[in-house]
Design an enzyme around this catalytic site. Sequence first.
Site, PDB file in Angstrom:
ATOM      1  N   SER A 165       1.110  -1.164   0.091  1.00 21.83           N
ATOM      2  CA  SER A 165      -0.124   0.074   0.270  1.00 21.83           C
ATOM      3  C   SER A 165       0.913   1.496   0.019  1.00 21.83           C
ATOM      4  O   SER A 165       1.758   1.320  -0.851  1.00 21.83           O
ATOM      5  CB  SER A 165      -0.830   0.039   1.278  1.00 21.83           C
ATOM      6  N   ARG A 234     -12.122   6.951   9.109  1.00 23.30           N
ATOM      7  CA  ARG A 234     -11.616   5.590   9.316  1.00 23.30           C
ATOM      8  C   ARG A 234     -12.764   4.530   8.572  1.00 23.30           C
ATOM      9  O   ARG A 234     -12.182   3.757   7.849  1.00 23.30           O
ATOM     10  CB  ARG A 234     -11.566   5.037  10.463  1.00 23.30           C
ATOM     11  N   ASP A 331      -8.395  -6.231  -5.257  1.00 20.01           N
ATOM     12  CA  ASP A 331      -8.104  -5.133  -4.693  1.00 20.01           C
ATOM     13  C   ASP A 331      -8.602  -3.968  -5.684  1.00 20.01           C
ATOM     14  O   ASP A 331      -7.892  -3.900  -6.727  1.00 20.01           O
ATOM     15  CB  ASP A 331      -6.547  -4.917  -4.647  1.00 20.01           C
ATOM     16  N   HIS A 364      -8.059  -5.078  -0.932  1.00 22.59           N
ATOM     17  CA  HIS A 364      -6.525  -4.440  -0.680  1.00 22.59           C
ATOM     18  C   HIS A 364      -5.824  -4.928   0.489  1.00 22.59           C
ATOM     19  O   HIS A 364      -4.850  -4.971   0.411  1.00 22.59           O
ATOM     20  CB  HIS A 364      -7.014  -2.734  -0.693  1.00 22.59           C
ATOM     21  N   ASP A 365      -6.590  -5.147   1.695  1.00 20.21           N
ATOM     22  CA  ASP A 365      -5.943  -5.443   2.835  1.00 20.21           C
ATOM     23  C   ASP A 365      -5.274  -7.021   2.729  1.00 20.21           C
ATOM     24  O   ASP A 365      -4.944  -7.559   4.040  1.00 20.21           O
ATOM     25  CB  ASP A 365      -6.788  -5.389   4.225  1.00 20.21           C
TER      26      ASP A 365
END
Length: 386
Positions: A165, A234, A331, A364-365
Site C-alpha cells: 500500500s 476511518r 483489490d 486491498h488488505d
Amino acid sequence: MSQPADNTTTPADSAGVVHRQIIELAAPPRQMVLESGAKLGPIEIAFETWGTLNETKDNAILIAHAFTGDAHAAGYYEDEPDKQGWWDFMIGPGKGIDTNHYFVICINILGSCMGTTGPSSTNPDTGKPFGLDFPMVTIGDMVEAQKMVLDHLGIKSLHSVIGGSVGGMQVLEWCVRYPEMIRSAIPIATTMRHSALAIAFNEIARQAIMADPNWQQGNYYNDSKPDLGLAVARMVGHVTYLSDDAMRRKFGRRLQDKNDFSYDFGVDFQVESYLRHQGTKFVQRFDANSMLYITKAADYFDLKDRITEDRCVRELENSRSKFLVISYSSDWLYPTYQAKELVQTLKRSGQDVSFCEIEADCGHDAFLIPDKRLTDLIGGFLHGIN
C-alpha cells in the site's frame, strides 16, 4: 476464489520479544530540508529491528509500513505479549522474511503519531503540539528520514526493501532515490500514483475530520478531539480496504442482534456495527491531523511522471535491483492494472521484474492476512537475491 491459509502466530512461534527504539536526528543547525522547502528538526524517529546485522552490514531488509501502521511489524512487547506485530506471520525465524539470515528493520514514517515526529509532537519553538504548523511532508520526505536512520546504523546497502500500500510507494521511492543501495524490491498492493477515485476517498476522509467542530483548525490537543470525524474517516477508508466478495461473505444483509428493522437511525445491519467498531477502535490509537497529512502525502505521490524523466531513467538503468511486484485480484483501491503499468514502466527502464497477481477475495488488505502463498513467494524471491 482461493482463501488464504490460516497460519496465524502465537507468542511461542512469533518473532519474539522486541523493543521500540527512538533516536533523535536532524538537530539544528542541520535540520531536514523537506520537499516543500520547509526545514524540520530535531526529529524523533521510532523503529524496531529483528535478527542480527552481519559484519559487512549487507543483510538488512527494510520493511515500509502502510499509512496508519507503525514500526511494530513483528514480535511482541515483553509487557504486552498479546500485541503481536502487524506482519508477524511474515517476519521471524524460518518465515518468509527469515530473521535467521536477515536483519530486518521497520521505521515509523514521518508525520505519524506512532513514535516519529508528526503534527501531534511538540514544536520546539512553541512548546506546544505542532498542529497545522507541522510542515507538509511527502513520501520522499518519509524515505529521507528512513535513510537518516540507516546512515545512523551504518547500513549502506539493503538486501531488499518491502512494503504494501503506502509502504509500497515508499519502496518505489527508495528505488528511484537510492537505486545503488537496493539489491531487490517488493512493492505489494500499491500504485505509481493515486487514481482520481483514491484521491476522492482520501478527500472525503479529510473533510469528515475537518467538519468535526472539535477539530478547531488542528488545535484540539488540549481539548476534546475530533473523534467523530476521525471515526467516519476511518469507516470510509476501511470500506476501500475490503472487497464486495469479502463483505458479502462476512456480513451480507444480516441484522445485528435483532429479528426486524428498528425503524430509526441506530444500528440495524452487522456491517454497520462492524464499521462503527472500526471507527471507535481507530480513534483510540491514531491522531486526526496525522491522518490529514499522510493521506495528502499519498495523494501527492506520482512516480509515473518522474520515472520517465531522463535523470530517473539513468539512475534506474544503473541499478542492479530485482523487482517482485505483487497485486491482488480483488483489490479495487489499487487494482491489478495499476501493478501491470508499474511492471511495464520498470521493464522499459531495463529492470529485472517479476510479477504475480494473487487470487484472493479479501480486497486491498489481503497482504496483511496470513497467507502461505505470500510468505512462500517472498521467501523464495529473497533467497534468490545475491
